[in-house]
Design a protein around this motif. Structure first.
Motif, short mmCIF file in Angstrom:
data_model
loop_
_atom_site.label_atom_id
_atom_site.label_comp_id
_atom_site.label_asym_id
_atom_site.label_seq_id
_atom_site.Cartn_x
_atom_site.Cartn_y
_atom_site.Cartn_z
N ARG A 84 -3.30 -21.57 22.90
CA ARG A 84 -4.02 -22.14 21.76
C ARG A 84 -5.49 -22.41 22.08
NH1 ARG A 84 -1.52 -27.45 19.31
NH2 ARG A 84 -2.38 -28.34 21.24
N SER A 85 -5.74 -23.15 23.16
CA SER A 85 -7.12 -23.56 23.44
C SER A 85 -8.03 -22.38 23.73
CB SER A 85 -7.15 -24.56 24.61
OG SER A 85 -6.64 -23.95 25.78
N TYR A 86 -7.53 -21.41 24.51
CA TYR A 86 -8.38 -20.27 24.84
C TYR A 86 -8.63 -19.40 23.62
CZ TYR A 86 -10.42 -16.43 27.48
OH TYR A 86 -11.28 -15.47 27.96
N THR A 87 -7.62 -19.22 22.79
CA THR A 87 -7.78 -18.40 21.58
C THR A 87 -8.80 -19.04 20.65
OG1 THR A 87 -5.50 -17.62 21.78
CG2 THR A 87 -6.56 -17.38 19.63
N GLU A 88 -8.74 -20.36 20.51
CA GLU A 88 -9.72 -21.05 19.67
C GLU A 88 -11.13 -20.91 20.24
OE1 GLU A 88 -8.08 -24.96 19.58
OE2 GLU A 88 -6.88 -24.58 17.78
N LYS A 89 -11.25 -20.94 21.57
CA LYS A 89 -12.56 -20.81 22.19
C LYS A 89 -13.13 -19.40 21.97
CE LYS A 89 -13.47 -22.80 26.18
NZ LYS A 89 -13.63 -23.16 27.61
N VAL A 90 -12.29 -18.39 22.13
CA VAL A 90 -12.76 -17.01 21.98
C VAL A 90 -13.16 -16.71 20.54
CG1 VAL A 90 -12.07 -14.59 22.08
CG2 VAL A 90 -11.48 -16.14 23.97
N TRP A 91 -12.31 -17.11 19.59
CA TRP A 91 -12.51 -16.67 18.21
C TRP A 91 -13.19 -17.71 17.33
CZ3 TRP A 91 -12.27 -11.74 17.56
CH2 TRP A 91 -11.47 -10.98 18.42
N GLY A 92 -13.20 -18.97 17.73
CA GLY A 92 -13.85 -19.99 16.92
C GLY A 92 -13.10 -20.33 15.65
N ILE A 93 -11.84 -19.90 15.54
CA ILE A 93 -11.01 -20.20 14.38
C ILE A 93 -9.61 -20.55 14.86
CG2 ILE A 93 -12.29 -18.79 12.72
CD1 ILE A 93 -10.30 -16.56 13.14
N SER A 94 -8.82 -21.14 13.97
CA SER A 94 -7.45 -21.51 14.32
C SER A 94 -6.61 -20.26 14.57
CB SER A 94 -6.83 -22.32 13.19
OG SER A 94 -5.42 -22.45 13.38
N PRO A 95 -5.73 -20.29 15.57
CA PRO A 95 -4.80 -19.16 15.78
C PRO A 95 -3.91 -18.89 14.58
CG PRO A 95 -4.86 -20.57 17.71
CD PRO A 95 -5.62 -21.29 16.64
N LYS A 96 -3.78 -19.87 13.68
CA LYS A 96 -2.99 -19.66 12.48
C LYS A 96 -3.67 -18.70 11.51
CE LYS A 96 -0.80 -24.22 12.63
NZ LYS A 96 -0.59 -25.52 11.93
N VAL A 97 -4.97 -18.49 11.69
CA VAL A 97 -5.72 -17.60 10.81
C VAL A 97 -5.73 -16.17 11.36
CG1 VAL A 97 -8.00 -17.18 9.78
CG2 VAL A 97 -7.13 -19.52 10.02
N ILE A 98 -5.56 -16.03 12.67
CA ILE A 98 -5.60 -14.71 13.31
C ILE A 98 -4.27 -14.00 13.05
CG2 ILE A 98 -5.84 -13.49 15.50
CD1 ILE A 98 -7.42 -15.95 16.50
N ARG A 99 -4.35 -12.73 12.67
CA ARG A 99 -3.15 -11.98 12.33
C ARG A 99 -2.30 -11.66 13.56
NH1 ARG A 99 -1.63 -13.43 8.03
NH2 ARG A 99 -2.80 -15.17 8.89
N GLN B 2 -24.93 -10.14 22.69
CA GLN B 2 -24.27 -8.97 22.12
C GLN B 2 -23.66 -9.32 20.76
OE1 GLN B 2 -24.09 -5.72 23.29
NE2 GLN B 2 -23.25 -5.37 21.24
N PRO B 3 -24.34 -8.92 19.67
CA PRO B 3 -23.74 -9.18 18.36
C PRO B 3 -22.55 -8.26 18.10
CG PRO B 3 -25.77 -7.90 18.13
CD PRO B 3 -25.65 -8.27 19.59
N LYS B 4 -21.66 -8.71 17.26
CA LYS B 4 -20.50 -7.92 16.82
C LYS B 4 -19.72 -7.35 18.00
CE LYS B 4 -22.25 -6.88 12.24
NZ LYS B 4 -22.63 -5.86 11.23
N ALA B 5 -19.45 -8.20 18.98
CA ALA B 5 -18.72 -7.74 20.16
C ALA B 5 -17.25 -7.52 19.85
CB ALA B 5 -18.87 -8.76 21.28
N TYR B 6 -16.68 -8.35 18.98
CA TYR B 6 -15.24 -8.29 18.73
C TYR B 6 -14.97 -8.34 17.23
CZ TYR B 6 -15.48 -9.92 23.56
OH TYR B 6 -15.80 -10.05 24.89
N PRO B 7 -14.29 -7.34 16.67
CA PRO B 7 -13.86 -7.43 15.27
C PRO B 7 -12.78 -8.48 15.11
CG PRO B 7 -12.99 -5.43 16.29
CD PRO B 7 -13.92 -6.05 17.29
#
Length: 488
Positions: free
Chosen positions: A158-173, A396-401
Motif C-alpha cells: 500500500r505505502s509504496y504504491t501510493e508513493k509511486v502513483w500519488g493515488i489510492s491503490p483502490k483507484v489503480i486497475r 522526466q515528464p510522462k514516465a509512467y502511464p
C-alpha cells in the motif's frame, strides 16, 4: 504503395522508435525499401532508457534491466551491443520501518526483521483471504489482497504504491498489478525463498546490461540506422501530423526554431497518446479527443549524487517504503556497471522521486533538491550528507502511464480510431499507454515495422505476457535460428 524508394517517418527516438527504424532496414530488399527518418525532441536518443552524463559519470533514468525471453529482442540486443553486453548480478532490498528486507525474499532475513508474531499474523491473514477472497478484482488493492492477504498488503504494497502513483491503490486497475507482479503469490514467494527456485520475471537473479548504460544500446542503434542510410534528427519536435482521409501524409517538425514539413509513405509513432491525438490535422472526431484528455501520467525526477567514498551499499537498487522520506527508490550505478563512474574512489547514487509535473517537488530548485536528497540519504543511514561532492538533476515528464478507472475505455476509443488509419501504427510504452517492459516496447515496434511491409499485426493486442509464459518459450536451437535468420 510498395515502390523501391519509400520513406517511413518515425516519431520518437526511444527504444520503440529506434527499434522500428532498425527493423525497417532489416526488412528492406532492393525491390522494396523503406528509409526510416526518426524525429526525437531530446538532445539524446533513448527516451526514458537514455543515459545522461556529467563530468564522466553516467546516469540512468531509473534502472533498466535487459532481460527477455523473446528471441527477436534478444537477438537485436546482441547484434547491436556484442561484447559491450555485460551479465550482472541482481541485488535489491526493501527499506521498511527502519530495516532492510532482501528482495527476492530470504526467509530468515524476513522473519528476523518482521518477527514471529507478525509473521504469524501475516499467514493468518493470507489464509483468511484464500478462504474468503474478494469476489471482485477490479482494483490493485483487491488483486493483491487475494494473493498476499490484507496484512502483507498493508506492510509492503500500500505505502509504496501510493508513493509511486500519488493515488489510492483502490483507484489503480487490477490489470496493472497482473502485468507488473506477474504470477507471484505469497505461497510461491515463500517456496522461492525456501528452495532458492525462482521463475518469476520481476525477481530474476541476474540480467544483462550495456557497460555504459542503456543509452549505449540506443546510441549504437541510431548509429546503425544512419550508417545504413536512414536519418535520426535530434532536438526536433513534432508539431502536426497531416492526414488525408485514412492516410497519414506527413508531419510538421521544428528544429532550432525552423519549421518544415516532411512527407512519408508510412508513419510509426511512439509519442504519448494524448500528445499524438492533439497533433492530427485535421483532428480526430471529438469523442477521440475527449478520450485522450482522460489519460493521466506519473512524472519522475532523479537526483544523482556523487559521494567522496565508494559504494555505501552493494545493491543495484533499494525500494524505500518508508513514508518518512519522499524518495521512492535508490540506485547504485556502480552495481549496474563499474564503467558508469569516472572515479573508482567515489560513488554515484540515484535518488528517485515520483511526482507530478509542476508540483512542489518538480518545481523545486536543483540546489534544494540536492539538499533534500542528501539529507534523506543520511536519514536512511546510507551515507552522510556532507559526503556529497556533486549532483545532477534529471526531470522526466510522462514516465509512467497511469492505470486509473478511466484509462481502458479511453485507450480503446483511441485505438479504434487509430486502427482506421491504413499507413500508421503507434508503439511503445506511451504510444500504447501501457506500463510495459522495454522488450515489449521493442516487440510492438518490430510488428509495426512488419506492418509497413504488408503484414496485419494488431500492435494493441500483442500479448504482454508472451515473453514470460512457458507456452511462448522456444528451445535454444530456435533462438539460435532466429539469430541466423536476422543475420541473413
Amino acid at each position: 504503395m510498395n515502390g523501391p524508394d519509400r520513406t517511413a517517418l518515425i516519431l520518437g527516438g526511444g527504444p520503440a522508435g529506434l527499434t522500428a527504424a532498425y527493423e525497417l532496414q532489416k526488412l528492406s530488399r532492393p525491390d522494396q525499401t523503406l528509409r526510416p527518418v526518426v524525429f526525437e525532441a531530446d538532445s539524446l536518443v533513448g527516451g526514458i532508457s537514455r543515459t545522461e552524463h556529467k563530468d564522466g559519470y553516467r546516469f540512468d533514468i531509473g534502472g533498466h534491466r535487459f532481460f527477455t525471453k523473446v528471441p527477436e529482442v534478444q537477438a537485436m540486443w546482441e547484434e547491436i551491443l556484442g561484447d559491450d553486453f555485460l551479465t550482472r548480478p541482481r541485488r535489491s532490498r526493501i527499506y521498511y520501518r527502519g530495516k532492510f528486507y532482501d528482495y527476492p525474499l530470504k526467509i530468515f532475513n524476513a522473519l528476523g526483521n518482521i518477527g514471529p508474531y507478525e509473521a504469524m499474523r501475516i499467514m493468518l491473514s493470507y489464509g483468511k483471504w484464500r478462504v474468503f477472497p474478494s469476489k471482485k478484482e477490479d482494483n490493485f488493492e483487491e488483486w493483491v489482497m487475494n494473493r498476499f492477504g490484507g496484512r502483507l498488503y498493508m506492510h509492503f504494497f500500500r505505502s509504496y504504491t501510493e508513493k509511486v502513483w500519488g493515488i489510492s491503490p483502490k483507484v489503480i486497475r487490477a490489470d496493472w498489478a497482473a502485468q507488473r507482479i506477474k504470477n507471484l503469490s505469497l505461497s510461491k514467494a515463500v517456496w522461492n525463498a525456501l528452495s532458492s527456485a525462482n521463475d518469476t520475471t520481476s525477481l530474476i537473479e541476474e540480467f544483462q546490461y550495456p557497460r555504459l548504460g542503456p543509452g549505449m544500446m540506443w546510441e549504437k542503434t541510431a548509429e546503425r540506422v544512419e550508417d545504413n542510410g536512414g536519418a535520426v534528427h535530434l532536438e526536433t519536435r513534432v508539431g502536426k501530423v497531416f492526414r488525408e482521409g485514412n492516410r497519414v501524409t506527413g508531419v510538421e517538425v521544428t528544429t532550432n526554431g525552423e519549421t518544415r514539413i516532411e512527407r512519408g509513405d508510412h508513419v510509426i509513432s511512439s509519442l504519448a497518446l494524448d500528445t499524438l491525438i492533439g497533433t492530427f490535422d485535421p483532428p480526430p472526431p471529438p469523442h477521440v479527443i475527449e478520450a485522450a484528455r482522460k489519460l493521466r501520467y506519473r512524472d519522475f525526477l532523479i537526483v544523482t549524487l556523487v559521494l567522496d567514498h565508494p559504494d555505501p551499499f552493494p545493491d543495484n537498487w533499494i525500494y524505500v517504503h518508508s513514508p518518512d522520506v519522499q524518495v521512492g527508490r535508490i540506485q547504485n550505478f556502480r552495481a549496474w556497471s563499474p564503467e558508469m563512474l569516472s572515479d573508482e574512489a567515489t560513488a554515484s547514487i540515484g535518488m528517485e522521486y515520483f511526482c507530478a509535473e509542476n508540483d512542489a517537488l518538480w518545481s523545486m530548485e536543483d540546489d534544494a533538491l540536492t539538499r533534500l536528497a542528501a539529507g534523506e540519504l543520511e536519514q536512511l543511514g546510507l551515507a552522510k550528507a556532507e559526503s556529497v561532492t556533486g549532483s545532477f538533476v534529471i526531470r522526466q515528464p510522462k514516465a509512467y502511464p497511469v492505470y486509473d478507472e478511466h484509462y481502458q475505455e479511453a485507450v480503446d476509443t483511441i485505438a479504434d480510431w487509430i486502427k482506421t488509419l491504413e499507413n500508421f501504427d503507434t508503439v511503445g510504452r506511451n504510444g500504447l499507454h501501457r506500463y510495459n517492459n522495454q522488450d515489449h516496447s521493442m516487440l510492438s515496434a518490430m510488428k509495426a515495422a512488419e506492418n509497413a511491409f504488408g503484414a496485419d499485426h494488431d500492435v494493441w493486442h500483442i500479448n504482454t505476457e508472451r515473453s514470460y509464459h512457458e507456452e511462448f518459450m522456444r528451445p535454444e536451437e530456435e533462438v539460435e535460428e532466429v539469430k541466423k535468420t536476422r543475420a541473413g
